[in-house]
Motif scaffolding. Sequence first.
Motif, PDB file in Angstrom:
ATOM      1  N   HIS A  93       0.815  -1.196   0.000  1.00  0.00           N
ATOM      2  CA  HIS A  93       0.000   0.000   0.000  1.00  0.00           C
ATOM      3  C   HIS A  93       0.862   1.264   0.000  1.00  0.00           C
ATOM      4  CE1 HIS A  93      -3.466   2.540   0.658  1.00  0.00           C
ATOM      5  NE2 HIS A  93      -2.825   3.103   1.658  1.00  0.00           N
ATOM      6  N   LEU A  94       1.931   1.270   0.809  1.00  0.00           N
ATOM      7  CA  LEU A  94       2.807   2.438   0.878  1.00  0.00           C
ATOM      8  C   LEU A  94       3.411   2.742  -0.494  1.00  0.00           C
ATOM      9  CD1 LEU A  94       4.403   4.630   2.370  1.00  0.00           C
ATOM     10  CD2 LEU A  94       6.114   2.877   2.900  1.00  0.00           C
ATOM     11  N   GLN A  95       3.918   1.723  -1.156  1.00  0.00           N
ATOM     12  CA  GLN A  95       4.511   1.939  -2.471  1.00  0.00           C
ATOM     13  C   GLN A  95       3.460   2.417  -3.471  1.00  0.00           C
ATOM     14  OE1 GLN A  95       7.171  -1.083  -3.856  1.00  0.00           O
ATOM     15  NE2 GLN A  95       6.843  -0.504  -5.979  1.00  0.00           N
ATOM     16  N   GLY A  96       2.268   1.869  -3.393  1.00  0.00           N
ATOM     17  CA  GLY A  96       1.185   2.302  -4.279  1.00  0.00           C
ATOM     18  C   GLY A  96       0.863   3.767  -4.105  1.00  0.00           C
ATOM     19  N   ARG A  97       0.856   4.227  -2.856  1.00  0.00           N
ATOM     20  CA  ARG A  97       0.577   5.644  -2.590  1.00  0.00           C
ATOM     21  C   ARG A  97       1.712   6.514  -3.116  1.00  0.00           C
ATOM     22  NH1 ARG A  97      -3.444   6.589  -3.586  1.00  0.00           N
ATOM     23  NH2 ARG A  97      -3.183   4.597  -4.530  1.00  0.00           N
ATOM     24  N   ILE A  98       2.943   6.034  -3.016  1.00  0.00           N
ATOM     25  CA  ILE A  98       4.069   6.793  -3.556  1.00  0.00           C
ATOM     26  C   ILE A  98       3.970   6.873  -5.074  1.00  0.00           C
ATOM     27  CG2 ILE A  98       6.580   6.764  -3.905  1.00  0.00           C
ATOM     28  CD1 ILE A  98       6.771   5.659  -1.006  1.00  0.00           C
ATOM     29  N   LEU A  99       3.643   5.766  -5.729  1.00  0.00           N
ATOM     30  CA  LEU A  99       3.483   5.783  -7.192  1.00  0.00           C
ATOM     31  C   LEU A  99       2.366   6.731  -7.602  1.00  0.00           C
ATOM     32  CD1 LEU A  99       3.962   2.004  -8.075  1.00  0.00           C
ATOM     33  CD2 LEU A  99       5.589   3.882  -8.423  1.00  0.00           C
ATOM     34  N   SER A 100       1.265   6.705  -6.876  1.00  0.00           N
ATOM     35  CA  SER A 100       0.157   7.619  -7.160  1.00  0.00           C
ATOM     36  C   SER A 100       0.596   9.070  -6.986  1.00  0.00           C
ATOM     37  CB  SER A 100      -1.023   7.312  -6.236  1.00  0.00           C
ATOM     38  OG  SER A 100      -2.028   8.285  -6.379  1.00  0.00           O
ATOM     39  N   PHE A 101       1.294   9.350  -5.907  1.00  0.00           N
ATOM     40  CA  PHE A 101       1.785  10.698  -5.622  1.00  0.00           C
ATOM     41  C   PHE A 101       2.695  11.194  -6.743  1.00  0.00           C
ATOM     42  CE2 PHE A 101       4.985  13.523  -3.792  1.00  0.00           C
ATOM     43  CZ  PHE A 101       4.203  14.488  -3.159  1.00  0.00           C
ATOM     44  N   LEU A 102       3.644  10.350  -7.157  1.00  0.00           N
ATOM     45  CA  LEU A 102       4.571  10.731  -8.226  1.00  0.00           C
ATOM     46  C   LEU A 102       3.833  10.956  -9.541  1.00  0.00           C
ATOM     47  CD1 LEU A 102       7.517   8.305  -7.397  1.00  0.00           C
ATOM     48  CD2 LEU A 102       7.478  10.791  -7.062  1.00  0.00           C
ATOM     49  N   SER A 103       2.898  10.078  -9.841  1.00  0.00           N
ATOM     50  CA  SER A 103       2.125  10.216 -11.068  1.00  0.00           C
ATOM     51  C   SER A 103       1.281  11.488 -11.043  1.00  0.00           C
ATOM     52  CB  SER A 103       1.238   8.981 -11.275  1.00  0.00           C
ATOM     53  OG  SER A 103       0.519   9.093 -12.472  1.00  0.00           O
ATOM     54  N   THR A 104       0.695  11.770  -9.921  1.00  0.00           N
ATOM     55  CA  THR A 104      -0.115  12.992  -9.786  1.00  0.00           C
ATOM     56  C   THR A 104       0.757  14.234  -9.953  1.00  0.00           C
ATOM     57  OG1 THR A 104      -1.675  11.827  -8.361  1.00  0.00           O
ATOM     58  CG2 THR A 104      -1.708  14.224  -8.271  1.00  0.00           C
ATOM     59  N   ALA A 105       1.990  14.182  -9.471  1.00  0.00           N
ATOM     60  CA  ALA A 105       2.906  15.310  -9.617  1.00  0.00           C
ATOM     61  C   ALA A 105       3.301  15.518 -11.079  1.00  0.00           C
ATOM     62  CB  ALA A 105       4.154  15.095  -8.756  1.00  0.00           C
ATOM     63  N   VAL A 106       3.471  14.424 -11.813  1.00  0.00           N
ATOM     64  CA  VAL A 106       3.892  14.498 -13.214  1.00  0.00           C
ATOM     65  C   VAL A 106       2.712  14.815 -14.140  1.00  0.00           C
ATOM     66  CG1 VAL A 106       4.873  13.127 -15.123  1.00  0.00           C
ATOM     67  CG2 VAL A 106       5.852  12.961 -12.835  1.00  0.00           C
ATOM     68  N   LYS A 107       1.509  14.365 -13.783  1.00  0.00           N
ATOM     69  CA  LYS A 107       0.314  14.493 -14.638  1.00  0.00           C
ATOM     70  C   LYS A 107       0.597  13.947 -16.037  1.00  0.00           C
ATOM     71  CE  LYS A 107      -3.257  16.281 -12.582  1.00  0.00           C
ATOM     72  NZ  LYS A 107      -4.178  15.281 -12.117  1.00  0.00           N
ATOM     73  N   PRO A 108       0.993  12.683 -16.129  1.00  0.00           N
ATOM     74  CA  PRO A 108       1.426  12.132 -17.414  1.00  0.00           C
ATOM     75  C   PRO A 108       0.288  11.962 -18.420  1.00  0.00           C
ATOM     76  CG  PRO A 108       1.240  10.381 -15.795  1.00  0.00           C
ATOM     77  CD  PRO A 108       1.002  11.673 -15.065  1.00  0.00           C
ATOM     78  N   LYS A 109       0.633  12.182 -19.664  1.00  0.00           N
ATOM     79  CA  LYS A 109      -0.304  11.869 -20.744  1.00  0.00           C
ATOM     80  C   LYS A 109      -0.122  10.404 -21.147  1.00  0.00           C
ATOM     81  CE  LYS A 109      -2.421  13.190 -24.892  1.00  0.00           C
ATOM     82  NZ  LYS A 109      -3.156  14.222 -25.488  1.00  0.00           N
ATOM     83  N   TYR A 110       1.126   9.946 -21.176  1.00  0.00           N
ATOM     84  CA  TYR A 110       1.402   8.558 -21.546  1.00  0.00           C
ATOM     85  C   TYR A 110       2.316   7.898 -20.512  1.00  0.00           C
ATOM     86  CZ  TYR A 110      -0.635   9.877 -25.965  1.00  0.00           C
ATOM     87  OH  TYR A 110      -1.497  10.327 -26.919  1.00  0.00           O
TER      88      TYR A 110
END
Length: 170
Positions: free
Chosen positions: A1-18
């Motif tokens: 769960h901790l790693q999942g939240r970190i991945l979500s946080f990083l993705s939200t910071a980047v706002k990736p299109k792809y």
Amino acid sequence: HLQGRILSFLSTAVKPKYVLEIGTYTGYSALCLAEGLDENGKLITIDKNPELESFANGYFEESSFKNQIEFINGDALEVIPTLRYKWDLVFIDADKENYINYFDLVVNNVNSGGWIIADNVLWSGKVVDDKIDDVDTVALRAFNDFISTDTRVEVVLLPVRDGLMLARKK
């Protein structure tokens, strides 16, 4: 769960299109990464284990990201060269002996400022023990050495769970 939240946080910071994920397993990390997707974004996840496809797709179908996630069953070394995207975020969590190969296949197609994240780079601490020489440990040690000297990226290692290597493309 901790790693999942970190991945979500990083993705939200980047706002990736792809987003490209190499190694799907249950699909949990794909769903976490999808949380940060641009509203018109797309996440492609690749896994060579055909038994995982229906399992992961079941979770994807139940999510609000079902129209944004594409599961590709195949060997990532063969699939990646056929994909025609400029990646904002890449997550590597597959067979350890190919981490360098995966990195080499994607780095030139990562946008400047984009991220490549590699999981398991500490390998339960085995990477710092020279007496341990199994295939995965040796491969991860080589990957860590390789990426830390690659001038195309800036790198930081997060000692979370089994280690996350974050590389931001210059």
